[in-house]
Design an enzyme around this catalytic site. Structure first.
Site, PDB file in Angstrom:
ATOM      1  N   SER A  25       0.835  -1.211   0.000  1.00  0.00           N
ATOM      2  CA  SER A  25       0.000   0.000   0.000  1.00  0.00           C
ATOM      3  C   SER A  25       0.866   1.255   0.000  1.00  0.00           C
ATOM      4  CB  SER A  25      -0.921   0.011   1.230  1.00  0.00           C
ATOM      5  OG  SER A  25      -0.158  -0.120   2.412  1.00  0.00           O
ATOM      6  N   ASN A 112      -2.503  -2.295  12.895  1.00  0.00           N
ATOM      7  CA  ASN A 112      -3.952  -2.093  12.790  1.00  0.00           C
ATOM      8  C   ASN A 112      -4.411  -0.816  13.502  1.00  0.00           C
ATOM      9  OD1 ASN A 112      -3.738  -4.534  11.574  1.00  0.00           O
ATOM     10  ND2 ASN A 112      -4.822  -5.708  13.159  1.00  0.00           N
ATOM     11  N   THR A 157     -38.022  27.819 -10.942  1.00  0.00           N
ATOM     12  CA  THR A 157     -38.295  26.467 -10.437  1.00  0.00           C
ATOM     13  C   THR A 157     -38.524  25.634 -11.688  1.00  0.00           C
ATOM     14  OG1 THR A 157     -40.680  26.773 -10.289  1.00  0.00           O
ATOM     15  CG2 THR A 157     -39.422  27.341  -8.312  1.00  0.00           C
ATOM     16  N   HIS A 158     -38.089  24.413 -11.685  1.00  0.00           N
ATOM     17  CA  HIS A 158     -38.155  23.548 -12.881  1.00  0.00           C
ATOM     18  C   HIS A 158     -37.440  24.197 -14.069  1.00  0.00           C
ATOM     19  CE1 HIS A 158     -41.527  21.437 -10.792  1.00  0.00           C
ATOM     20  NE2 HIS A 158     -41.814  22.681 -10.403  1.00  0.00           N
ATOM     21  N   SER A 279     -11.330  26.982 -27.909  1.00  0.00           N
ATOM     22  CA  SER A 279     -11.509  25.790 -28.736  1.00  0.00           C
ATOM     23  C   SER A 279     -10.386  25.728 -29.749  1.00  0.00           C
ATOM     24  CB  SER A 279     -12.859  25.860 -29.449  1.00  0.00           C
ATOM     25  OG  SER A 279     -12.826  25.114 -30.651  1.00  0.00           O
ATOM     26  N   LYS A 285     -14.791  30.760 -29.433  1.00  0.00           N
ATOM     27  CA  LYS A 285     -15.274  30.116 -28.210  1.00  0.00           C
ATOM     28  C   LYS A 285     -14.618  30.604 -26.930  1.00  0.00           C
ATOM     29  CE  LYS A 285     -17.375  26.447 -28.141  1.00  0.00           C
ATOM     30  NZ  LYS A 285     -18.702  26.236 -27.632  1.00  0.00           N
ATOM     31  N   ASN A 287     -15.011  28.927 -23.249  1.00  0.00           N
ATOM     32  CA  ASN A 287     -15.696  27.801 -22.607  1.00  0.00           C
ATOM     33  C   ASN A 287     -15.486  27.768 -21.089  1.00  0.00           C
ATOM     34  OD1 ASN A 287     -16.708  26.797 -25.033  1.00  0.00           O
ATOM     35  ND2 ASN A 287     -14.844  25.614 -25.432  1.00  0.00           N
ATOM     36  N   GLU A 292     -17.168  22.981 -15.660  1.00  0.00           N
ATOM     37  CA  GLU A 292     -17.585  21.655 -16.137  1.00  0.00           C
ATOM     38  C   GLU A 292     -16.787  20.547 -15.469  1.00  0.00           C
ATOM     39  OE1 GLU A 292     -18.732  22.015 -20.704  1.00  0.00           O
ATOM     40  OE2 GLU A 292     -16.966  23.185 -20.201  1.00  0.00           O
ATOM     41  N   TYR A 319     -10.018  -6.042  12.438  1.00  0.00           N
ATOM     42  CA  TYR A 319      -9.302  -5.548  11.263  1.00  0.00           C
ATOM     43  C   TYR A 319      -9.347  -6.592  10.161  1.00  0.00           C
ATOM     44  CZ  TYR A 319      -5.760  -3.958   8.031  1.00  0.00           C
ATOM     45  OH  TYR A 319      -5.118  -3.557   6.894  1.00  0.00           O
ATOM     46  N   GLN A 324      -7.452  -1.640   4.063  1.00  0.00           N
ATOM     47  CA  GLN A 324      -6.360  -0.913   3.414  1.00  0.00           C
ATOM     48  C   GLN A 324      -6.894  -0.092   2.232  1.00  0.00           C
ATOM     49  OE1 GLN A 324      -2.390  -2.730   3.014  1.00  0.00           O
ATOM     50  NE2 GLN A 324      -2.742  -2.692   0.803  1.00  0.00           N
ATOM     51  N   LYS A 327      -7.967   4.046   1.932  1.00  0.00           N
ATOM     52  CA  LYS A 327      -7.143   5.252   1.815  1.00  0.00           C
ATOM     53  C   LYS A 327      -7.197   5.899   0.440  1.00  0.00           C
ATOM     54  CE  LYS A 327      -4.201   3.004   4.232  1.00  0.00           C
ATOM     55  NZ  LYS A 327      -5.271   2.296   4.986  1.00  0.00           N
TER      56      LYS A 327
HETATM   57  N1  ARG Z   1      -1.233  -1.379   5.196  1.00  0.00           N
HETATM   58  C1  ARG Z   1      -2.247  -1.760   6.120  1.00  0.00           C
HETATM   59  C2  ARG Z   1      -3.507  -0.899   5.960  1.00  0.00           C
HETATM   60  O1  ARG Z   1      -3.426   0.101   5.343  1.00  0.00           O
HETATM   61  C3  ARG Z   1      -1.732  -1.598   7.494  1.00  0.00           C
HETATM   62  C4  ARG Z   1      -2.275  -2.579   8.443  1.00  0.00           C
HETATM   63  C5  ARG Z   1      -1.840  -3.933   8.067  1.00  0.00           C
HETATM   64  N2  ARG Z   1      -2.217  -4.887   9.057  1.00  0.00           N
HETATM   65  C6  ARG Z   1      -2.193  -6.185   8.832  1.00  0.00           C
HETATM   66  N3  ARG Z   1      -2.533  -6.948   9.797  1.00  0.00           N
HETATM   67  N4  ARG Z   1      -1.844  -6.676   7.687  1.00  0.00           N
HETATM   68  O2  ARG Z   1      -4.535  -1.234   6.418  1.00  0.00           O
END
Ligand code: ARG
Length: 480
Positions: A25, A112, A157-158, A279, A285, A287, A292, A319, A324, A327
């Site tokens: 990760s 974790n 409205t609408h 454009s 143009k 734009n 957008e 966990y 993971q 993120k």
């Molecule tokens: N890279 C993991 C995450 O983002 C960290 C925790 C990993 N824990 C594990 N028991 N493999 O969640």
């Protein structure tokens, strides 16, 4: 130093390169490096204070971690691809640099609780950055409102002409939506700013740790109550993502209006050249690509919110590695929302409104029809009947290509005998606006109240954000 996994002892052979790259990760969580190091400093401090590691180990760990912070801030920290994640990397560097002391840092904690502590600290900062940006946009809206208390335009409205309003009134509508967005981020913050560190893998720890102390050191409100919950809770991520999605939805509405209002059909506004694009084939143009793209990227943000919710659905305690995957969507949400807020604020600050065109467009569409019905009500006609009569008047006017104010007394009286000369006092568009003095209404004095209250809301929200920021800064001053 060999780069074995943190968990190599149980295995006869290491993971394949395919497993390593599949499970890594680092490309995403390296952004959490600063928070990871700060969390480790607090953890080391606590371990020493509780007599779990020696003061000498603490000194070695903390001074090395502080060096890492400097490196991260200069963008010089080098992380190693085949070391799974940012936490493994930092522990690896620590052990490499301070030897045995480094290998003690993971006492009474797990990745974790570590990863979710890092993420909470990161989102806490993002909330404050976002709130600042929302407030800047609101300030720009307030300025337009103040300068346009009597700039009249059709209200829709609408997407059909409805009743006349002022540009100030319309801008304040966007303002209050954004004010709620800030409130939602503050609400989310209260649940983001809780410390899971010390939950360890899931069950807590046999060591005599002080979770309250760590929580205080890191500027959190309190430690989370339950360690199983601590490592599995991502509610705060979903809340953050929802608050951000709704903010993007609000921005996309503003953008949709910018797109419409800058067309020759509307011609209500012109965007500054700096925020417009051209454009490659059509020389004439101009734009509204910025608007957008914000409108388009709102889709991606909502998609990320849905990804997060589906990720969490049906996950067993505690966990799971699935987590993971939280993120990338949540960081992407921040990366979309912050620049969108920033550039749209610049667009709003520099946009030019054409008040003549806006006023011109209030002449069509019978925006004063409700006022004519209200007039009959004041003459004793029940509203529903008045509505029916004015509907017929409108049909007649349409057929004869006239506006309501062009109809003679004779023509009006054909529809109802309660029409009188004083009807001319309610039909001018400006009158329709001035007479809507109800709380929250479009009359300049009512909108002025909305603006005054808006400034109060902003002052309060700014103060709240400042307090939150100060609490974090105080924590860093003590810890770092
Ligand atoms: N890279 C993991 C995450 O983002 C960290 C925790 C990993 N824990 C594990 N028991 N493999 O969640």
């Amino acid at each position: 130093m060999d780069r074995r996994a943190l968990w190599s002892g149980r295995f006869e052979k290491g993971p394949s390169s395919s497993t390593l790259s599949f499970t890594s990760s680092l490309s995403v969580d390296e952004r959490l490096a600063w928070y990871d190091v700060v969390g480790s400093i607090a953890h080391a401090r606590m371990l020493a204070r509780q007599g779990i590691i020696r003061p000498k180990d603490e000194r070695l760990l903390v001074s090395c971690l502080k060096r890492l912070i400097k490196k991260i801030e200069k963008g010089e920290l080098e992380l190693c691809e085949d070391l799974e994640d940012v936490h493994t990397n930092i522990e690896f560097i620590l052990t490499n640099e301070v030897g045995e002391a480094g290998s003690k840092i993971h006492t009474a904690r797990s990745r974790n609780d570590q990863v979710v502590t890092d993420l909470r600290m990161a989102l806490r900062d993002s909330v404050l950055e976002i709130v600042d940006s929302i407030i800047s946009m609101q300030t720009a809206l307030l300025k337009i409102a103040e300068n346009n208390l009597t700039t009249i335009m059709p209200g829709f409205t609408h997407m059909q002409h409805a009743q006349p309003i002022t540009l100030a009134h319309h801008m304040m509508a966007h303002f209050y939506k954004l004010a709620r967005d800030t409130e939602r981020f503050f609400d989310a913050y209260a649940r983001i700013n809780v410390c899971p560190l010390g939950s360890a893998a899931l069950a807590g720890t046999t060591f005599n740790i002080d979770r309250k102390y760590v929580s205080d050191l890191l500027g959190f409100y309190r430690p989370c109550e339950n360690s199983v919950d601590g490592v599995s809770d991502r509610d705060f991520v979903a809340e953050y993502a929802f608050a951000a999605s709704l903010t993007m939805i609000h921005l996309s509405s503003i953008c949709e209006e910018l797109v419409l209002w800058t067309t020759p059909e509307f011609a209500f506004a012109e965007m500054d050249d700096k925020y417009s694009t051209g454009s490659s084939i059509m020389p004439q143009k101009k734009n509204p690509d910025v608007a957008e793209l914000i409108r388009g990227r709102t889709g991606g943000t909502i998609g990320n919110l849905v990804s997060l919710l589906v990720l969490l659905k049906g996950l067993p305690m505690a966990y799971n590695r699935d987590l993971q995957e939280d993120k990338s969507p949540v960081l992407e949400i921040t990366d979309t929302l912050v620049p969108s807020l920033e550039i749209l604020t610049e667009v709003i600050e520099t946009i030019r409104f054409d008040s003549d065109e806006m006023e011109e467009k209030t002449k069509n569409g019978f925006l004063n029809a409700t006022d004519l019905a209200d007039y009959l009500v004041t003459k004793g006609v029940p509203f529903r009947t008045a509505h029916e009569i004015v509907g017929k008047v409108v049909r007649y006017a349409l057929k004869n290509k006239k506006r309501l104010e062009d109809l003679s007394m004779k023509e009006l009286r054909n529809f109802h005998d309660r029409f009188d000369e004083d009807v001319s006092e309610v039909l001018p568009i400006l009158k329709c606006i001035e007479r809507r003095r109800s709380y929250g209404g479009t009359a300049p004095e009512a909108v002025k109240t909305q603006i005054d209250q808006g400034y109060l809301v902003l002052r309060k929200q700014r103060g709240r954000a400042r307090n939150m920021r100060e609490k974090i800064d105080e924590a860093w001053k003590t810890l770092l």
